[in-house]
Design a protein around this motif. Structure first.
Motif, PDB file in Angstrom:
ATOM      1  N   LEU A   9      -4.431  -6.160   4.044  1.00 52.67           N
ATOM      2  CA  LEU A   9      -5.666  -6.473   4.753  1.00 52.67           C
ATOM      3  C   LEU A   9      -5.616  -5.913   6.158  1.00 52.67           C
ATOM      4  O   LEU A   9      -4.581  -5.982   6.837  1.00 52.67           O
ATOM      5  CB  LEU A   9      -5.895  -7.984   4.808  1.00 52.67           C
ATOM      6  N   GLY A  10      -6.732  -5.357   6.608  1.00 53.00           N
ATOM      7  CA  GLY A  10      -6.818  -4.801   7.951  1.00 53.00           C
ATOM      8  C   GLY A  10      -8.216  -4.965   8.502  1.00 53.00           C
ATOM      9  O   GLY A  10      -9.162  -5.326   7.791  1.00 53.00           O
ATOM     10  N   CYS A  11      -8.374  -4.704   9.785  1.00 52.18           N
ATOM     11  CA  CYS A  11      -9.666  -4.847  10.442  1.00 52.18           C
ATOM     12  C   CYS A  11     -10.494  -3.585  10.244  1.00 52.18           C
ATOM     13  O   CYS A  11      -9.989  -2.467  10.342  1.00 52.18           O
ATOM     14  CB  CYS A  11      -9.483  -5.112  11.933  1.00 52.18           C
ATOM     15  N   LEU A  12     -11.769  -3.783   9.968  1.00 53.52           N
ATOM     16  CA  LEU A  12     -12.672  -2.670   9.757  1.00 53.52           C
ATOM     17  C   LEU A  12     -13.186  -2.106  11.071  1.00 53.52           C
ATOM     18  O   LEU A  12     -13.555  -0.940  11.149  1.00 53.52           O
ATOM     19  CB  LEU A  12     -13.848  -3.126   8.884  1.00 53.52           C
ATOM     20  N   ALA A  13     -13.196  -2.922  12.124  1.00 55.96           N
ATOM     21  CA  ALA A  13     -13.700  -2.482  13.427  1.00 55.96           C
ATOM     22  C   ALA A  13     -12.878  -3.118  14.533  1.00 55.96           C
ATOM     23  O   ALA A  13     -12.202  -4.142  14.336  1.00 55.96           O
ATOM     24  CB  ALA A  13     -15.181  -2.857  13.571  1.00 55.96           C
ATOM     25  N   ASN A  14     -12.958  -2.524  15.716  1.00 53.26           N
ATOM     26  CA  ASN A  14     -12.233  -3.070  16.862  1.00 53.26           C
ATOM     27  C   ASN A  14     -12.805  -4.393  17.335  1.00 53.26           C
ATOM     28  O   ASN A  14     -12.160  -5.123  18.091  1.00 53.26           O
ATOM     29  CB  ASN A  14     -12.253  -2.062  18.019  1.00 53.26           C
ATOM     30  N   THR A  15     -14.026  -4.660  16.919  1.00 52.50           N
ATOM     31  CA  THR A  15     -14.680  -5.898  17.334  1.00 52.50           C
ATOM     32  C   THR A  15     -14.408  -7.057  16.385  1.00 52.50           C
ATOM     33  O   THR A  15     -15.032  -8.114  16.504  1.00 52.50           O
ATOM     34  CB  THR A  15     -16.205  -5.664  17.418  1.00 52.50           C
ATOM     35  N   ALA A  16     -13.499  -6.887  15.448  1.00 53.95           N
ATOM     36  CA  ALA A  16     -13.201  -7.955  14.489  1.00 53.95           C
ATOM     37  C   ALA A  16     -12.720  -9.202  15.210  1.00 53.95           C
ATOM     38  O   ALA A  16     -12.012  -9.135  16.223  1.00 53.95           O
ATOM     39  CB  ALA A  16     -12.149  -7.483  13.490  1.00 53.95           C
ATOM     40  N   SER A  17     -13.105 -10.360  14.706  1.00 56.62           N
ATOM     41  CA  SER A  17     -12.749 -11.630  15.328  1.00 56.62           C
ATOM     42  C   SER A  17     -11.256 -11.913  15.184  1.00 56.62           C
ATOM     43  O   SER A  17     -10.560 -11.314  14.340  1.00 56.62           O
ATOM     44  CB  SER A  17     -13.554 -12.760  14.687  1.00 56.62           C
ATOM     45  N   PHE A  18     -10.772 -12.841  15.983  1.00 62.59           N
ATOM     46  CA  PHE A  18      -9.357 -13.193  15.930  1.00 62.59           C
ATOM     47  C   PHE A  18      -8.996 -13.794  14.571  1.00 62.59           C
ATOM     48  O   PHE A  18      -7.895 -13.573  14.055  1.00 62.59           O
ATOM     49  CB  PHE A  18      -9.028 -14.188  17.046  1.00 62.59           C
ATOM     50  N   ALA A  19      -9.936 -14.543  13.965  1.00 58.62           N
ATOM     51  CA  ALA A  19      -9.661 -15.158  12.660  1.00 58.62           C
ATOM     52  C   ALA A  19      -9.404 -14.088  11.605  1.00 58.62           C
ATOM     53  O   ALA A  19      -8.556 -14.277  10.715  1.00 58.62           O
ATOM     54  CB  ALA A  19     -10.839 -16.043  12.260  1.00 58.62           C
ATOM     55  N   VAL A  20     -10.114 -12.960  11.676  1.00 57.53           N
ATOM     56  CA  VAL A  20      -9.894 -11.874  10.724  1.00 57.53           C
ATOM     57  C   VAL A  20      -8.589 -11.148  11.051  1.00 57.53           C
ATOM     58  O   VAL A  20      -7.813 -10.783  10.151  1.00 57.53           O
ATOM     59  CB  VAL A  20     -11.089 -10.897  10.743  1.00 57.53           C
ATOM     60  N   ARG A  21      -8.328 -10.924  12.332  1.00 56.29           N
ATOM     61  CA  ARG A  21      -7.077 -10.261  12.723  1.00 56.29           C
ATOM     62  C   ARG A  21      -5.870 -11.079  12.281  1.00 56.29           C
ATOM     63  O   ARG A  21      -4.824 -10.548  11.898  1.00 56.29           O
ATOM     64  CB  ARG A  21      -7.046 -10.060  14.244  1.00 56.29           C
ATOM     65  N   GLU A  22      -6.014 -12.393  12.344  1.00 55.93           N
ATOM     66  CA  GLU A  22      -4.928 -13.275  11.930  1.00 55.93           C
ATOM     67  C   GLU A  22      -4.614 -13.142  10.442  1.00 55.93           C
ATOM     68  O   GLU A  22      -3.481 -13.344  10.010  1.00 55.93           O
ATOM     69  CB  GLU A  22      -5.318 -14.725  12.254  1.00 55.93           C
ATOM     70  N   GLU A  23      -5.619 -12.779   9.646  1.00 53.62           N
ATOM     71  CA  GLU A  23      -5.440 -12.604   8.203  1.00 53.62           C
ATOM     72  C   GLU A  23      -4.839 -11.246   7.857  1.00 53.62           C
ATOM     73  O   GLU A  23      -4.420 -11.020   6.715  1.00 53.62           O
ATOM     74  CB  GLU A  23      -6.789 -12.734   7.492  1.00 53.62           C
ATOM     75  N   SER A  24      -4.817 -10.312   8.814  1.00 55.65           N
ATOM     76  CA  SER A  24      -4.352  -8.950   8.541  1.00 55.65           C
ATOM     77  C   SER A  24      -2.876  -8.945   8.179  1.00 55.65           C
ATOM     78  O   SER A  24      -2.086  -9.790   8.622  1.00 55.65           O
ATOM     79  CB  SER A  24      -4.595  -8.058   9.756  1.00 55.65           C
ATOM     80  N   GLY A  25      -2.497  -7.949   7.371  1.00 56.63           N
ATOM     81  CA  GLY A  25      -1.108  -7.813   6.970  1.00 56.63           C
ATOM     82  C   GLY A  25      -0.971  -7.676   5.469  1.00 56.63           C
ATOM     83  O   GLY A  25      -1.946  -7.438   4.746  1.00 56.63           O
ATOM     84  N   HIS A  26       0.257  -7.808   4.981  1.00 49.93           N
ATOM     85  CA  HIS A  26       0.560  -7.621   3.564  1.00 49.93           C
ATOM     86  C   HIS A  26       0.818  -8.962   2.894  1.00 49.93           C
ATOM     87  O   HIS A  26       1.356  -9.895   3.504  1.00 49.93           O
ATOM     88  CB  HIS A  26       1.793  -6.725   3.398  1.00 49.93           C
ATOM     89  N   SER A  27       0.437  -9.045   1.637  1.00 50.86           N
ATOM     90  CA  SER A  27       0.723 -10.236   0.840  1.00 50.86           C
ATOM     91  C   SER A  27       0.869  -9.815  -0.618  1.00 50.86           C
ATOM     92  O   SER A  27       0.395  -8.746  -1.029  1.00 50.86           O
ATOM     93  CB  SER A  27      -0.385 -11.284   0.984  1.00 50.86           C
ATOM     94  N   LEU A  28       1.504 -10.668  -1.402  1.00 50.01           N
ATOM     95  CA  LEU A  28       1.719 -10.407  -2.820  1.00 50.01           C
ATOM     96  C   LEU A  28       1.144 -11.564  -3.618  1.00 50.01           C
ATOM     97  O   LEU A  28       1.503 -12.723  -3.384  1.00 50.01           O
ATOM     98  CB  LEU A  28       3.213 -10.252  -3.111  1.00 50.01           C
ATOM     99  N   LYS A  29       0.245 -11.237  -4.526  1.00 47.26           N
ATOM    100  CA  LYS A  29      -0.342 -12.267  -5.381  1.00 47.26           C
ATOM    101  C   LYS A  29       0.061 -12.020  -6.826  1.00 47.26           C
ATOM    102  O   LYS A  29      -0.133 -10.922  -7.351  1.00 47.26           O
ATOM    103  CB  LYS A  29      -1.868 -12.269  -5.276  1.00 47.26           C
ATOM    104  N   SER A  30       0.630 -13.035  -7.461  1.00 45.86           N
ATOM    105  CA  SER A  30       0.937 -12.999  -8.889  1.00 45.86           C
ATOM    106  C   SER A  30       0.227 -14.184  -9.518  1.00 45.86           C
ATOM    107  O   SER A  30       0.476 -15.336  -9.155  1.00 45.86           O
ATOM    108  CB  SER A  30       2.447 -13.091  -9.119  1.00 45.86           C
ATOM    109  N   SER A  31      -0.688 -13.902 -10.440  1.00 42.17           N
ATOM    110  CA  SER A  31      -1.529 -14.986 -10.952  1.00 42.17           C
ATOM    111  C   SER A  31      -1.705 -14.904 -12.457  1.00 42.17           C
ATOM    112  O   SER A  31      -1.639 -13.832 -13.059  1.00 42.17           O
ATOM    113  CB  SER A  31      -2.905 -14.954 -10.273  1.00 42.17           C
ATOM    114  N   LEU A  32      -1.939 -16.075 -13.050  1.00 43.93           N
ATOM    115  CA  LEU A  32      -2.324 -16.209 -14.450  1.00 43.93           C
ATOM    116  C   LEU A  32      -3.762 -16.712 -14.488  1.00 43.93           C
ATOM    117  O   LEU A  32      -4.120 -17.624 -13.734  1.00 43.93           O
ATOM    118  CB  LEU A  32      -1.410 -17.201 -15.171  1.00 43.93           C
ATOM    119  N   SER A  33      -4.580 -16.130 -15.336  1.00 46.40           N
ATOM    120  CA  SER A  33      -5.975 -16.548 -15.400  1.00 46.40           C
ATOM    121  C   SER A  33      -6.446 -16.623 -16.846  1.00 46.40           C
ATOM    122  O   SER A  33      -5.885 -15.989 -17.742  1.00 46.40           O
ATOM    123  CB  SER A  33      -6.865 -15.593 -14.599  1.00 46.40           C
ATOM    124  N   HIS A  34      -7.502 -17.411 -17.022  1.00 48.15           N
ATOM    125  CA  HIS A  34      -8.115 -17.581 -18.344  1.00 48.15           C
ATOM    126  C   HIS A  34      -9.625 -17.593 -18.172  1.00 48.15           C
ATOM    127  O   HIS A  34     -10.147 -18.194 -17.221  1.00 48.15           O
ATOM    128  CB  HIS A  34      -7.652 -18.886 -18.990  1.00 48.15           C
TER     129      HIS A  34
END
Length: 469
Positions: A235-260
């Protein structure tokens, strides 16, 4: 007795867009054919042999399941009907370009007086095929290039590479599809992909690299899908004006999920139905098989359609969802629900309602949305029976809410929060059905119940997609 060709039954292709009138819109001609059919039914016959001509790399044992019902026919009408059904099953496999059926009297020393031979003349697809087309998503469009290797191992397997370039999303992926012989609805698919998407309402850019495995099978009147997915998300910011809440979400993550997913669909059309119902229930559990994301996600869709007088249709829809974090970590902006726009609650901007920070919408952990629609023919019915039947007049009422819940409170408090601060809108417009591919809407919307921070689209709003509330 002469040769009877199956093409006299006017078979239709299994796939492809139909920009004309739907089958349910055509009234059957009032021609009496009962006496002739009765004569044919009274002729008892036996199907002695079934031949398949034109096979190359296809294994014969695969086709045995598809044509088995032809041998059970007891009269000529049944032979023609079951041969046509077998032809449709062969085309459904996606390995033949053309299938023709020839029914003739049995020949040879063992031929019976009432014996018949049925011959399927098939033309296989080439080993490598390519495609170029455009695709309409939820208020976005894309160009799609594809390469396909049909019937790779001779039993309807399919290897596909696809590249898509769109207004908000770019992706490419490789997939392998394998059906169970004799039960095409039971199949397994394996996918590897990379998707890069832009979400301007959240000032967010997301890149997913993942693999998944799906198993699909029918149970009674339902279609069931089990899926495992492993995704590396960036996840990354699309613009320099992105809010702090979005910047805080930026970075890498790994999701492993089971769904039905469970689906019941009795509609006559998925794009602009006139009758029938639709139910989809989806559950996803992340974190049980590893990864950083830990949550339980539930959502559903319900739609009911009823044909009324003067060729009008009343349609009611209800969506809902709940995202429950597991553990101490909060949910990710990439996993939350979003609401608003021409494909959900009309009169609001795309995904621009609910929790937000400095103008960036963060999504919610719970939502519901409902819609009531009345579709009628165009006034004075211009182009009736042809191009004009692709258009419908549209009157609608939409309502819903999106929020975050305090899971320390009880269910009664959750329902109260979902019911307060209600957003709703009403209006009218024109709907254009693009075959069974997508639909376009041009509406005049009047948004009501607007809450602080919501972005509205008061007046004319255009929408394009395949999934509408």
């Amino acid at each position: 007795m002469g040769t009877v060709h199956a093409r006299s039954l006017d078979p239709m292709p299994m796939q492809g867009p139909e920009l004309g009138v739907q089958a349910d819109d055509i009234e059957a001609p009032g021609v009496e054919q009962e006496p002739k059919q009765e004569v044919l039914k009274n002729k008892d016959v036996i199907v002695q042999q079934v031949h398949i001509d034109g096979l190359g790399r296809t294994k014969e044992d695969l086709l045995t399941y598809e044509i088995a019902e032809v041998f059970r026919a007891k009269n000529l009408i049944e032979v023609m009907r079951k041969s046509h059904e077998a032809r449709q099953k062969l085309l459904r496999l996606g390995i033949f370009r053309k299938v023709e059926v020839i029914i003739d009297t049995a020949r040879g020393e063992h031929a019976l007086p009432n014996g018949l031979d049925v011959t399927f003349e098939v033309t296989e697809l080439r080993r490598l095929t390519g495609s170029y087309n455009t695709m309409v998503g939820n208020n976005e469009g894309s160009m799609v290039l594809g390469l396909k290797l049909p019937n790779v191992l001779g039993r309807a397997e399919k290897l596909t590479f696809q590249f898509s370039y769109g207004t908000k999303e770019t992706s490419y992926g490789l997939s392998f599809f394998k059906p169970q012989p004799g039960h095409f609805e039971r199949n397994v698919s394996i996918n590897a992909y990379k998707v890069t998407g832009q979400f301007p309402w959240s000032s967010l850019r997301e890149t997913d690299r993942g693999i998944s495995t799906e198993i699909s099978f029918p149970v009674w009147k339902t279609s069931q899908t089990l899926k495992w997915e492993g995704v590396w998300r960036e996840l990354g910011c699309l613009a320099n004006t992105a809010s702090f809440a979005v910047r805080e979400e930026s970075g890498h993550s790994l999701k492993s999920s089971l769904s039905h997913a469970m689906v019941i669909d009795t509609r006559n059309s998925s794009i602009l139905p006139k009758k029938g119902g639709f139910l989809k229930i989806h559950q996803e559990l992340a974190g049980f098989t590893g990864g950083d994301a830990c949550f339980l996600k539930e959502d559903f869709e319900i739609q009911l359609n009823k044909k009324l007088f003067w060729d009008s249709v009343l349609s009611a829809s209800l969506w809902g969802g709940l995202l429950l974090p597991l553990g101490d970590e909060k949910t990710s902006i990439a996993d939350r629900f979003y609401l608003g726009g021409p494909t959900s609650i009309r009169g609001f901007s795309m995904y621009s309602m609910g929790p937000q920070s400095d103008g960036d919408y963060l999504g919610g952990e719970a939502y519901w949305a409902g819609g009531l629609h009345l579709y009628t023919p165009l006034p004075f019915r211009p182009g009736r029976g042809g191009f004009g039947d692709l258009f419908r007049t549209h009157f609608f009422l939409n309502a819903g809410n999106l929020c975050n819940l305090n899971y320390g409170e009880g269910p009664q408090a959750h329902l109260k929060k979902l019911a307060e601060c209600l957003r709703w809108s009403y209006g009218l417009g024109i709907v254009l059905r693009l075959g069974n591919i997508a639909r376009l809407e041009l509406n005049y919307c009047i948004p009501m119940g607007v809450q602080s921070g919501d972005r509205i689209c008061d007046g004319v709003q255009f929408g394009a997609g395949i999934r509408f509330l």
